[in-house]
Scaffold this motif. Structure first.
Motif, PDB file in Angstrom:
ATOM      1  N   THR A 157      -2.073   7.616   0.056  1.00 43.46           N
ATOM      2  CA  THR A 157      -2.187   8.322   1.324  1.00 43.46           C
ATOM      3  C   THR A 157      -3.301   7.701   2.142  1.00 43.46           C
ATOM      4  O   THR A 157      -4.140   6.952   1.615  1.00 43.46           O
ATOM      5  N   THR A 158      -3.325   8.002   3.418  1.00 43.60           N
ATOM      6  CA  THR A 158      -4.344   7.461   4.315  1.00 43.60           C
ATOM      7  C   THR A 158      -5.126   8.609   4.949  1.00 43.60           C
ATOM      8  O   THR A 158      -4.698   9.764   4.931  1.00 43.60           O
ATOM      9  N   GLY A 159      -6.273   8.272   5.483  1.00 40.91           N
ATOM     10  CA  GLY A 159      -7.044   9.256   6.240  1.00 40.91           C
ATOM     11  C   GLY A 159      -7.832  10.246   5.408  1.00 40.91           C
ATOM     12  O   GLY A 159      -8.214  11.308   5.900  1.00 40.91           O
ATOM     13  N   SER A 160      -8.110   9.929   4.141  1.00 37.20           N
ATOM     14  CA  SER A 160      -8.894  10.836   3.311  1.00 37.20           C
ATOM     15  C   SER A 160     -10.376  10.700   3.630  1.00 37.20           C
ATOM     16  O   SER A 160     -10.916   9.592   3.698  1.00 37.20           O
ATOM     17  N   ALA A 161     -11.045  11.841   3.793  1.00 36.87           N
ATOM     18  CA  ALA A 161     -12.488  11.852   4.038  1.00 36.87           C
ATOM     19  C   ALA A 161     -13.249  12.422   2.853  1.00 36.87           C
ATOM     20  O   ALA A 161     -14.443  12.693   2.957  1.00 36.87           O
ATOM     21  N   VAL A 162     -12.574  12.594   1.713  1.00 37.35           N
ATOM     22  CA  VAL A 162     -13.219  13.244   0.566  1.00 37.35           C
ATOM     23  C   VAL A 162     -13.145  12.405  -0.712  1.00 37.35           C
ATOM     24  O   VAL A 162     -13.426  12.904  -1.796  1.00 37.35           O
ATOM     25  N   ASP A 163     -12.819  11.140  -0.588  1.00 34.04           N
ATOM     26  CA  ASP A 163     -12.669  10.291  -1.773  1.00 34.04           C
ATOM     27  C   ASP A 163     -13.503   9.024  -1.673  1.00 34.04           C
ATOM     28  O   ASP A 163     -13.055   7.942  -2.022  1.00 34.04           O
ATOM     29  N   VAL A 208      -6.221   6.070  -0.201  1.00 33.01           N
ATOM     30  CA  VAL A 208      -6.354   6.467  -1.602  1.00 33.01           C
ATOM     31  C   VAL A 208      -5.042   6.184  -2.324  1.00 33.01           C
ATOM     32  O   VAL A 208      -3.972   6.626  -1.887  1.00 33.01           O
ATOM     33  N   VAL A 209      -5.147   5.443  -3.421  1.00 39.30           N
ATOM     34  CA  VAL A 209      -3.990   5.098  -4.246  1.00 39.30           C
ATOM     35  C   VAL A 209      -4.130   5.812  -5.582  1.00 39.30           C
ATOM     36  O   VAL A 209      -5.181   5.724  -6.223  1.00 39.30           O
ATOM     37  N   TRP A 210      -3.069   6.508  -5.981  1.00 44.78           N
ATOM     38  CA  TRP A 210      -3.073   7.202  -7.267  1.00 44.78           C
ATOM     39  C   TRP A 210      -2.240   6.432  -8.271  1.00 44.78           C
ATOM     40  O   TRP A 210      -1.018   6.301  -8.115  1.00 44.78           O
ATOM     41  N   PHE A 211      -2.913   5.897  -9.299  1.00 45.39           N
ATOM     42  CA  PHE A 211      -2.206   5.232 -10.389  1.00 45.39           C
ATOM     43  C   PHE A 211      -1.639   6.289 -11.337  1.00 45.39           C
ATOM     44  O   PHE A 211      -2.098   7.430 -11.374  1.00 45.39           O
ATOM     45  N   THR A 212      -0.649   5.885 -12.129  1.00 47.52           N
ATOM     46  CA  THR A 212      -0.169   6.745 -13.203  1.00 47.52           C
ATOM     47  C   THR A 212      -0.691   6.252 -14.546  1.00 47.52           C
ATOM     48  O   THR A 212      -1.129   5.106 -14.685  1.00 47.52           O
ATOM     49  N   GLY A 229     -14.772   2.991   6.170  1.00 44.23           N
ATOM     50  CA  GLY A 229     -14.136   3.513   4.973  1.00 44.23           C
ATOM     51  C   GLY A 229     -13.776   2.404   4.009  1.00 44.23           C
ATOM     52  O   GLY A 229     -14.494   1.422   3.871  1.00 44.23           O
ATOM     53  N   GLY A 230     -12.644   2.585   3.337  1.00 44.54           N
ATOM     54  CA  GLY A 230     -12.220   1.587   2.370  1.00 44.54           C
ATOM     55  C   GLY A 230     -11.079   2.087   1.515  1.00 44.54           C
ATOM     56  O   GLY A 230     -10.362   3.024   1.868  1.00 44.54           O
ATOM     57  N   LEU A 231     -10.933   1.459   0.365  1.00 46.77           N
ATOM     58  CA  LEU A 231      -9.874   1.772  -0.587  1.00 46.77           C
ATOM     59  C   LEU A 231     -10.466   2.509  -1.783  1.00 46.77           C
ATOM     60  O   LEU A 231     -11.453   2.053  -2.369  1.00 46.77           O
TER      61      LEU A 231
END
Length: 280
Positions: free
Chosen positions: A48-54, A61-65, A109-111
């Motif tokens: 997702t994009t636009g996170s201000a809490v990570d 923000v990329v969520w791996f499994t 920001g960043g990744l």
């Protein structure tokens, strides 16, 4: 690695609260082993994009499994199984992140890579971070730290920030919450401190589970003694992921748990402040 896995039409960009299962089951065991070893291919729940809490600034923000912990309060249990994720070639992952580089630079920001547990796919993680840092994108890994020894000191240079999720300092509490011991987690924290690598500490506050004042004080004193913890993120428990446990047919021990009150949250934050830590 043999033939590339078949392409999927499932979109990568989505909410982490979307339930996703069996999206990578067509990748056979030999391909999976080769992917984990080389980092040519990763398994991704979503981004997702636009996170201000990570992490600092606005983040992709990329969520791996894949995750070896079985946290009682996990809100994304569908990320536990590696093959629930979408198989994503490294080249595609890099391209997806680089599309946002101008906005990320502008918004400082960043990744951020979270999960699941990113260090289960350590080669894919480090190769992704190394590639995006070529365009000066800030990198953050959100990890439970258990597999920190998979990262060399050189690998850690690709991680601008480590967000370490400490589930409990007391060994029995940590085992109760996660099903795993916390020795490797604490060792990784000490190693990051010795290397002076920037770190944020995350702690989930669950009434009647992780809200004992003495335990919180021990966590605070541990974090303060490290010397490299820039801030603490106190995360109040919520029930946003309860439906996933139900849909997956999994026993959810916190079915009737409630979020902490504002007063309970403030009390816990005060403990961290009392040892000189910044807390949010």
């Amino acid at each position: 690695m043999g033939q590339d896995p078949p392409k999927t039409e499932v979109p990568l960009e989505a909410s982490p609260y979307d339930l996703r299962v069996s999206l990578g089951e067509h990748v056979d065991e030999s391909q999976t082993r080769a992917a984990l070893k080389s980092g040519d291919l990763g398994f991704v729940h979503s981004y997702t994009t636009g996170s201000a809490v990570d992490g600092p600034g606005m983040r992709v923000v990329v969520w791996f499994t894949g995750c070896q912990f079985r946290c009682l309060f996990c809100h994304n249990p569908d990320t536990w199984k590696l093959h629930n994720g979408i198989p994503v070639p490294l080249t595609r992952a890099v391209e997806e992140v680089r599309r946002y580089r101008h906005g990320l630079h502008t918004m400082k920001g960043g990744l951020t890579v979270s999960g699941g547990e990113p260090l289960l796919q350590d080669r894919f993680l480090i190769r992704l971070f190394t590639a995006v840092k070529e365009t000066k994108i800030h990198t953050t890994v959100d990890t439970n730290g258990y597999f920190g020894d998979r990262l060399s000191d050189a690998d850690l240079q690709a991680c601008d920030l480590v967000m370490l999720g400490l589930k409990g300092l007391d060994p029995e509490l940590h085992r109760r919450i996660t099903g795993m011991e916390n020795g490797p987690v604490l060792a990784f924290a000490h190693r990051l401190a010795a290397l002076r690598r920037p770190m944020w500490l995350r702690y989930v506050l669950v009434p009647r589970l992780s809200d004992d004042v003495d335990e919180i004080k021990r966590v605070a004193e541990f974090a303060a003694a490290l010397g490299n913890v820039e801030q603490v993120e106190l995360l109040p428990f919520h029930q946003l992921g309860r439906f996933k446990w139900e849909k997956l047919g999994m026993k959810y021990e916190l079915q009737n748990a409630t979020p902490p009150s504002p007063e309970q949250t403030e009390q816990a934050m005060a403990v961290f402040r009392s040892v000189g830590l910044e807390v949010h």
